[in-house]
Scaffold this motif. Sequence first.
Motif, PDB file in Angstrom:
ATOM      1  N   PHE A  38       0.694  -1.076  -0.028  1.00 43.17           N
ATOM      2  CA  PHE A  38       0.021  -0.145  -0.047  1.00 43.17           C
ATOM      3  C   PHE A  38       0.849   1.333   0.098  1.00 43.17           C
ATOM      4  CE2 PHE A  38      -3.524  -2.613   0.449  1.00 43.17           C
ATOM      5  CZ  PHE A  38      -4.467  -2.134   0.334  1.00 43.17           C
ATOM      6  N   ARG A  39       2.061   1.223   0.901  1.00 47.10           N
ATOM      7  CA  ARG A  39       2.837   2.505   0.626  1.00 47.10           C
ATOM      8  C   ARG A  39       3.198   2.602  -0.649  1.00 47.10           C
ATOM      9  NH1 ARG A  39       5.243   0.646   5.762  1.00 47.10           N
ATOM     10  NH2 ARG A  39       4.015   1.910   7.483  1.00 47.10           N
ATOM     11  N   GLN A  40       3.761   1.528  -1.275  1.00 49.02           N
ATOM     12  CA  GLN A  40       4.250   1.702  -2.708  1.00 49.02           C
ATOM     13  C   GLN A  40       3.534   2.263  -3.655  1.00 49.02           C
ATOM     14  OE1 GLN A  40       5.274  -2.251  -4.160  1.00 49.02           O
ATOM     15  NE2 GLN A  40       6.083  -1.272  -6.343  1.00 49.02           N
ATOM     16  N   HIS A  41       2.305   2.074  -3.545  1.00 43.50           N
ATOM     17  CA  HIS A  41       1.161   2.735  -4.513  1.00 43.50           C
ATOM     18  C   HIS A  41       0.319   3.866  -4.021  1.00 43.50           C
ATOM     19  CE1 HIS A  41       1.893  -0.511  -7.069  1.00 43.50           C
ATOM     20  NE2 HIS A  41       1.673  -1.533  -6.253  1.00 43.50           N
ATOM     21  N   ALA A  42       0.985   4.482  -2.803  1.00 41.02           N
ATOM     22  CA  ALA A  42       0.063   5.696  -1.920  1.00 41.02           C
ATOM     23  C   ALA A  42       0.419   6.779  -2.817  1.00 41.02           C
ATOM     24  CB  ALA A  42       0.668   5.667  -0.748  1.00 41.02           C
ATOM     25  N   CYS A  43       1.431   6.906  -3.689  1.00 43.89           N
ATOM     26  CA  CYS A  43       1.745   8.043  -4.395  1.00 43.89           C
ATOM     27  C   CYS A  43       1.059   8.203  -5.875  1.00 43.89           C
ATOM     28  CB  CYS A  43       3.252   8.292  -4.677  1.00 43.89           C
ATOM     29  SG  CYS A  43       3.892   6.921  -5.629  1.00 43.89           S
ATOM     30  N   LEU A  44       0.102   7.252  -6.104  1.00 41.69           N
ATOM     31  CA  LEU A  44      -0.665   7.204  -7.311  1.00 41.69           C
ATOM     32  C   LEU A  44      -1.482   8.313  -7.274  1.00 41.69           C
ATOM     33  CD1 LEU A  44      -1.665   3.670  -7.980  1.00 41.69           C
ATOM     34  CD2 LEU A  44      -0.239   4.882  -9.355  1.00 41.69           C
ATOM     35  N   PRO A  45      -1.796   9.107  -8.401  1.00 40.27           N
ATOM     36  CA  PRO A  45      -2.636  10.289  -8.509  1.00 40.27           C
ATOM     37  C   PRO A  45      -4.007   9.733  -8.439  1.00 40.27           C
ATOM     38  CG  PRO A  45      -1.738  10.005 -10.661  1.00 40.27           C
ATOM     39  CD  PRO A  45      -1.025   9.095  -9.633  1.00 40.27           C
ATOM     40  N   ARG A  46      -4.871  10.643  -7.879  1.00 36.08           N
ATOM     41  CA  ARG A  46      -6.384  10.275  -7.852  1.00 36.08           C
ATOM     42  C   ARG A  46      -6.962   9.999  -9.055  1.00 36.08           C
ATOM     43  NH1 ARG A  46      -9.378  14.116  -3.435  1.00 36.08           N
ATOM     44  NH2 ARG A  46     -10.845  12.471  -3.801  1.00 36.08           N
ATOM     45  N   SER A  47      -6.225  10.534 -10.114  1.00 33.95           N
ATOM     46  CA  SER A  47      -6.975  10.555 -11.593  1.00 33.95           C
ATOM     47  C   SER A  47      -6.790   9.416 -12.197  1.00 33.95           C
ATOM     48  CB  SER A  47      -6.330  11.754 -12.326  1.00 33.95           C
ATOM     49  OG  SER A  47      -5.365  11.712 -12.314  1.00 33.95           O
ATOM     50  N   ASP A  48      -5.678   8.700 -11.683  1.00 34.85           N
ATOM     51  CA  ASP A  48      -5.470   7.352 -12.356  1.00 34.85           C
ATOM     52  C   ASP A  48      -6.306   6.329 -11.938  1.00 34.85           C
ATOM     53  OD1 ASP A  48      -4.011   5.492 -13.857  1.00 34.85           O
ATOM     54  OD2 ASP A  48      -1.977   5.498 -12.886  1.00 34.85           O
ATOM     55  N   VAL A  49      -7.644   6.329 -12.267  1.00 34.33           N
ATOM     56  CA  VAL A  49      -8.496   5.322 -11.716  1.00 34.33           C
ATOM     57  C   VAL A  49      -8.216   4.118 -12.233  1.00 34.33           C
ATOM     58  CG1 VAL A  49     -11.185   5.302 -11.465  1.00 34.33           C
ATOM     59  CG2 VAL A  49     -10.193   7.331 -11.391  1.00 34.33           C
ATOM     60  N   LEU A  50      -8.072   3.959 -13.682  1.00 35.20           N
ATOM     61  CA  LEU A  50      -7.707   2.394 -13.987  1.00 35.20           C
ATOM     62  C   LEU A  50      -6.833   1.639 -13.060  1.00 35.20           C
ATOM     63  CD1 LEU A  50      -7.955   3.156 -17.726  1.00 35.20           C
ATOM     64  CD2 LEU A  50      -9.800   2.058 -16.319  1.00 35.20           C
ATOM     65  N   ARG A  51      -5.737   2.389 -12.980  1.00 34.30           N
ATOM     66  CA  ARG A  51      -4.631   1.698 -12.144  1.00 34.30           C
ATOM     67  C   ARG A  51      -5.189   1.302 -10.910  1.00 34.30           C
ATOM     68  NH1 ARG A  51       0.064  -1.330 -12.499  1.00 34.30           N
ATOM     69  NH2 ARG A  51       1.555  -0.640 -10.735  1.00 34.30           N
ATOM     70  N   ILE A  52      -5.599   2.189 -10.071  1.00 32.01           N
ATOM     71  CA  ILE A  52      -6.310   2.069  -8.925  1.00 32.01           C
ATOM     72  C   ILE A  52      -7.226   0.805  -8.729  1.00 32.01           C
ATOM     73  CG2 ILE A  52      -7.451   3.081  -6.888  1.00 32.01           C
ATOM     74  CD1 ILE A  52      -6.232   6.004  -7.907  1.00 32.01           C
ATOM     75  N   GLU A  53      -8.164   0.958  -9.738  1.00 29.41           N
ATOM     76  CA  GLU A  53      -9.214  -0.232  -9.735  1.00 29.41           C
ATOM     77  C   GLU A  53      -8.673  -1.458  -9.966  1.00 29.41           C
ATOM     78  OE1 GLU A  53     -12.096   1.228 -12.722  1.00 29.41           O
ATOM     79  OE2 GLU A  53     -13.177   2.208 -11.197  1.00 29.41           O
ATOM     80  N   TYR A  54      -7.590  -1.667 -10.973  1.00 28.58           N
ATOM     81  CA  TYR A  54      -6.711  -2.898 -11.206  1.00 28.58           C
ATOM     82  C   TYR A  54      -6.101  -3.266  -9.823  1.00 28.58           C
ATOM     83  CZ  TYR A  54      -2.789  -5.632 -12.061  1.00 28.58           C
ATOM     84  OH  TYR A  54      -1.713  -6.816 -12.211  1.00 28.58           O
ATOM     85  N   LEU A  55      -5.620  -2.428  -9.038  1.00 26.44           N
ATOM     86  CA  LEU A  55      -4.954  -2.853  -7.841  1.00 26.44           C
ATOM     87  C   LEU A  55      -5.602  -3.371  -6.753  1.00 26.44           C
ATOM     88  CD1 LEU A  55      -2.232  -0.070  -7.825  1.00 26.44           C
ATOM     89  CD2 LEU A  55      -1.836  -2.336  -8.304  1.00 26.44           C
ATOM     90  N   TYR A  56      -6.995  -2.734  -6.882  1.00 23.34           N
ATOM     91  CA  TYR A  56      -7.955  -3.041  -5.647  1.00 23.34           C
ATOM     92  C   TYR A  56      -8.732  -4.550  -5.987  1.00 23.34           C
ATOM     93  CZ  TYR A  56     -12.514  -2.909  -3.491  1.00 23.34           C
ATOM     94  OH  TYR A  56     -13.646  -3.396  -2.845  1.00 23.34           O
ATOM     95  N   ARG A  57      -8.795  -4.607  -7.131  1.00 20.90           N
ATOM     96  CA  ARG A  57      -9.251  -5.968  -7.730  1.00 20.90           C
ATOM     97  C   ARG A  57      -8.272  -7.214  -7.277  1.00 20.90           C
ATOM     98  NH1 ARG A  57     -11.091  -3.459 -12.356  1.00 20.90           N
ATOM     99  NH2 ARG A  57      -9.223  -3.983 -13.543  1.00 20.90           N
ATOM    100  N   ARG A  58      -6.998  -6.670  -7.572  1.00 18.14           N
ATOM    101  CA  ARG A  58      -5.917  -7.720  -7.283  1.00 18.14           C
ATOM    102  C   ARG A  58      -5.887  -7.834  -5.780  1.00 18.14           C
ATOM    103  NH1 ARG A  58       0.255  -5.910  -8.403  1.00 18.14           N
ATOM    104  NH2 ARG A  58       0.444  -6.039  -6.326  1.00 18.14           N
ATOM    105  N   GLY A  59      -6.042  -6.999  -5.016  1.00 20.67           N
ATOM    106  CA  GLY A  59      -6.048  -6.866  -3.539  1.00 20.67           C
ATOM    107  C   GLY A  59      -7.065  -7.815  -2.974  1.00 20.67           C
TER     108      GLY A  59
END
Length: 118
Positions: free
Chosen positions: A36-57
């Motif tokens: 989670f710390r590694q990906h904490a710096c993702l911009p809020r606008s990068d929704v596709l990446r965030i959703e991908y990481l959420y599904r992986r989690g």
Amino acid sequence: MSRPSRLQRQVLSLYRELLRAGRGKPGAEARVRAEFRQHACLPRSDVLRIEYLYRRGRRQLQLLRSGHATALGAFVRLRGPPGEPGGGGAPGSLPDDGDGPRSHLEGARAPETPPSGR
């Protein structure tokens, strides 16, 4: 400060669930926190990446809860991407001289089948 979005609330909920599911499993809590710390710096606008990481989690959470998982590990990149200075190799690994396969499986090929299909 604005209210957290629905996706932010889902991610925070996933974080708490992963920490709870990882209790008692060696390396699980530290791995969850590091990921989670590694990906904490993702911009809020990068929704596709965030959703991908959420599904992986979510999939990792299902595995942790399944009862078959006794610990949580991580894949380790032995060599950095091509062209990266230093190569990013693992400690104690041999430098890559560029000749031959990098692993015992890389050079192996499947036997060729004759054109007749037999």
